[in-house]
Design an enzyme around this catalytic site. Structure first.
Site, PDB file in Angstrom:
ATOM      1  N   GLU A 178       0.634  -1.150   0.354  1.00 34.13           N
ATOM      2  CA  GLU A 178       0.010  -0.161  -0.042  1.00 34.13           C
ATOM      3  C   GLU A 178       1.226   1.427  -0.169  1.00 34.13           C
ATOM      4  O   GLU A 178       0.845   2.670   0.799  1.00 34.13           O
ATOM      5  CB  GLU A 178      -0.742   0.537   0.749  1.00 34.13           C
ATOM      6  CG  GLU A 178      -2.320  -0.796   1.107  1.00 34.13           C
ATOM      7  CD  GLU A 178      -3.098  -1.213   2.077  1.00 34.13           C
ATOM      8  OE1 GLU A 178      -4.082  -1.241   2.300  1.00 34.13           O
ATOM      9  OE2 GLU A 178      -2.744  -0.687   3.654  1.00 34.13           O
ATOM     10  N   GLU A 255      -6.670  -7.526  -0.266  1.00 33.26           N
ATOM     11  CA  GLU A 255      -7.417  -7.627   1.116  1.00 33.26           C
ATOM     12  C   GLU A 255      -8.993  -6.632   0.664  1.00 33.26           C
ATOM     13  O   GLU A 255      -9.155  -5.534   0.866  1.00 33.26           O
ATOM     14  CB  GLU A 255      -6.430  -6.384   1.935  1.00 33.26           C
ATOM     15  CG  GLU A 255      -4.874  -6.896   1.908  1.00 33.26           C
ATOM     16  CD  GLU A 255      -4.613  -5.386   3.026  1.00 33.26           C
ATOM     17  OE1 GLU A 255      -5.210  -4.177   3.321  1.00 33.26           O
ATOM     18  OE2 GLU A 255      -3.056  -5.409   3.147  1.00 33.26           O
TER      19      GLU A 255
END
Length: 769
Positions: A178, A255
């Protein structure tokens, strides 16, 4: 001869794997497993958050849900707790976890960082990196990259033989994590990619994950791109940009957030089971791969729970996450709803749900009769020193005590810590004066008049280092200065205290044992170490009720169980039965505040949602509400309907410390307003840092049906949001303190991620003052 024997052993270990070598690649709009289309149905689990004795049970629980893959982070800081000292044994044996997955017929996705977030101490980065004060974390800093490559090579020694090409279960490896939420730095991402390729070879599939709003910032052409988003998100919108850029690429949500994490001082987080199941059903109908984060969260044992930012919001010990498999490995309503849906996509009947590995037991209340002063845990003393942080004194975790002699001050004064990280308690000659709590954004308290030579003691307990955003460079202790100020006949007098005696107190079991074994010393306060014992006729899982204690750490039979804090919401600590024994069991508590009574009991159910906060978490103090009757808005108009970022730009730059967003109406015509994320734009068109932002006022915040307080509008998380209470009439108002006067030229606004963007603002006014 020894070398020959070792070679033979290695050959026999690797040969069975080589005989079953396979491949996992990218095909046309699908992944290919050994040449056949394959939808990844991954369960995110974290091996350090599960006792090793229970790994097999948790893996079987995931398989019984219909999952075909396990997704794991590799936590750098638990494997290299001291520079150059690596540990891949016992609960850190990540290779054994992967082998166990393969024995259960599961594939594995590995996410080796170096940064992982995961609500884990410093996002998985080791604290000792901060001993180099000018280090640039997650950048091409020479020392950082040197240590990253050493760590990744060590992980590769464990895991490279277990890739699918070598007959193992590992099908993909992630590059960083991320990064779009941290910055834009393709050269850095490229160097991490090259490092991993050199370890795992050219054939293993590498991927990177990010949010749909920022994945292009660091996306590399030769990596698989995956999206991260949560329960209730508009799935078509989340993949829209990716499908436009890569129309033939397989789609994967790496995710899919099943719930959320808890922080001290806020209610336990939950997410609806139906929203989670419907979202996964939709992805499977469309052939979209996923990893359910979390399928089983587990426990951040010891000091491994991190903290979030802006501000400082430390995470609780439980990583239950409102996941389908709860903290202690049990089934939930989410589990059964998900299993029923997943059965539709399985050609065979799903495996039976495994039995729990241990029963639940009660432990009658018992008293911790031994007590030692916290000072007995000091492992080093530095005399006549300037202020130093824990890291400067080679300490990773625990508490640090600063002691100095005071000048004569004949009037009450104000003590200021610049800055105390994290929970400071102040004493004068062993008399408790008060606390300064970073969680509550405090940095000062009032002192009484003092005489020359009186002793000032400041006990600072470190909690988890920040795990998300630019604030991960999170030093512990007093990080800048300590001043005392007072007003004498209209003149401000300031003392900058510079000569200190500093004591470090680690929070490990060995230190606790040493403190309790030391020669008896005068007990100056209730804070300190407590020890007691309980006897068991049968062993099982239990939950230690810590409601009689204040704040600190617990050790059971030498195992670090985790942090407790009376403010909640977590009031019990999970103790796995595999760490208990028949007969006598030892409990040691380090309480940095002191207990009401040093009594503990074990219960058969957890308590994760009981708050004991000193003041309301809402921001509706009437005195903080601005008077807008005669104020002129810097911008007013209508925002668009739907998902995605929207930009508002002012006609002219505005100066002020406070940003006010007023919602006059909503697109769905209801009275509930939501903001997922909000940025202020500077004079150059960039986004202002939000590290110093706080909420000054919000007319309404939903805390009964969720943790939807106004700071959620700038918490760096696109799936969380400020939401007003149902039934409170419009208009709605939020006032944000930017921390100092700023020049603002506009705002960026993000409504909620769900389809239809519930609560999105239609008519608005913006003020700056």
């Amino acid at each position: 001869m020894k070398k020959v024997k070792l070679l033979i052993t290695l050959i026999f270990a690797v040969l069975p794997l080589m005989m079953h070598a396979g491949d996992f690649t990218v095909g046309n709009k699908t992944f290919l497993l050994n040449g056949e289309p394959f939808v990844v149905k991954a369960a995110e689990v974290h091996y350090p958050r599960i006792p090793q004795a229970y790994w097999d049970h948790r893996i079987k629980m995931c398989k019984a849900l219909g999952m075909n893959t396990l997704c794991i982070y590799v936590f750098w800081n638990i494997h290299e707790q001291r520079e150059g000292q690596f540990d891949f044994s016992d609960n850190n044996d990540v290779a054994e976890f992967c082998r166990l997955a393969q024995k259960n017929g599961m594939y594995v996705i590995v996410r080796p960082g170096p940064y992982v977030c995961a609500e884990w101490e410093m996002g998985g980065l080791p604290w000792w990196l901060l001993k180099k004060k000018d280090i640039r974390l997650r950048e091409q800093d020479p020392y950082f990259m040197e240590r990253v490559k050493i760590f990744e090579k060590k992980v590769g020694e464990q895991l490279a033989p277990l890739t699918i090409q070598n007959g193992g279960p590992i099908i993909m490896v992630q590059v960083e994590n991320e990064y779009g939420s941290y910055g834009e730095d393709k050269p850095y991402i490229s160097e991490i990619r090259d490092c991993l390729r050199s370890i795992y070879g050219d054939k293993l599939t590498l991927f990177q994950c990010d949010w749909s709003s920022n994945f292009e910032k660091n996306g590399l052409d030769d990596l698989v791109w995956t999206m991260n988003f949560g329960t209730g998100a508009n799935i078509d919108h989340e993949f829209a940009r990716l499908k436009k850029l890569r129309p033939n690429a397989p789609l994967m949500c790496s995710e899919f957030w099943s719930g959320w994490f808890d922080k001290w001082g806020a209610n336990h987080e939950t997410r609806p089971a139906k929203d989670m199941v419907d979202g996964m059903d939709e992805m499977l109908q469309k052939g979209i791969s996923f990893s359910l984060y979390m399928t089983h969260g587990g426990t951040s044992f010891g000091h491994w729970a991190g903290a979030n930012s802006p501000g400082f919001a430390p995470d609780v010990t439980s990583y239950d996450y409102d996941a389908p498999i709860n903290e202690y490995g049990g089934t939930t309503d989410k589990y059964f709803q998900l299993r029923k849906m997943m059965q539709k996509y399985s050609k065979t009947k799903l495996p039976a749900i495994p039995k729990m590995p241990a029963p639940f037991i009660q432990i009658a209340p018992f008293e911790l009769t031994e007590h030692a002063d916290m000072l007995m845990g000091a492992d080093s003393v530095v005399m006549d020193s300037p202020l130093r942080t824990m890291e400067e004194l080679d300490q990773g975790w625990g508490s640090i005590i600063y002691v100095t002699c005071l000048p004569a001050i004949s009037t009450p004064s104000v003590l200021t810590l610049n800055d105390g990280h994290d929970f400071a308690q102040v004493f004068i000659d062993d008399q408790y004066i008060g606390k300064i709590d970073r969680v509550r954004n405090e940095n000062s308290l009032q002192l009484p008049a003092v005489k020359q030579g009186q002793e000032l003691k400041i006990y600072v307990e470190a909690m988890g280092r920040i795990n998300f955003g630019r604030a991960i460079k999170d030093y512990k202790g007093i990080t800048n200065s300590v001043t005392i100020s007072t007003d004498v006949e209209g003149h401000e007098l300031i003392w900058n205290l510079k000569r200190w005696t500093i004591l470090t107190v680690p929070d490990d079991y060995q230190t606790a044992k040493k403190a309790l074994a030391a020669a008896p010393a005068p007990i100056t306060s209730k804070m300190g170490y407590y020890r007691g014992n309980f006897n068991l006729k049968k062993v099982g899982d239990t939950f230690l009720n810590m409601e009689q204690f204040g704040k600190g750490q617990v050790y059971v039979n030498g195992h670090a169980i985790g942090r407790f804090w009376s403010i909640g919401p977590q009031q019990t600590l999970y103790v796995p039965g595999c760490w208990l024994k028949k007969g006598k069991n030892e409990v040691i508590v380090l309480d940095v505040v002191g207990p009401k009574k040093p009594v503990i009991m074990g219960q058969t159910t957890p308590e994760l949602d009981k708050l004991n906060v000193e003041k309301s978490r809402t921001h509706n103090n009437p005195g903080d509400k601005p008077d807008l009757n005669s104020a002129i808005p810097v911008s007013e108009g209508k925002l668009q309907a739907g998902n995605g970022w929207q930009m508002v730009r002012f006609n002219a730059p505005q100066k002020g410390r406070y940003l006010v967003v007023q919602a006059l109406s909503t697109h769905d015509g209801k009275d509930v307003v939501s903001i997922a994320e909000l940025y202020a734009v500077n004079a150059k068109g960039g986004r202002l840092s939000r590290e110093q932002w706080t909420v000054k006022y919000a007319d309404s915040e939903e805390t009964k049906r969720g943790n939807n307080t106004a700071e959620k509008s700038f918490d760096l998380q696109e799936s969380t949001y400020w939401r007003t209470e149902k039934g409170i009439a419009l208009p709605h108002l939020v006032v944000i303190d930017l921390g100092s006067e700023q020049t603002i030229t506009g705002i960026d606004y993000l409504p909620r991620m769900e389809e239809g963007a519930p609560g999105s603002i239609k008519d608005y006014k913006i003020f700056v003052y």
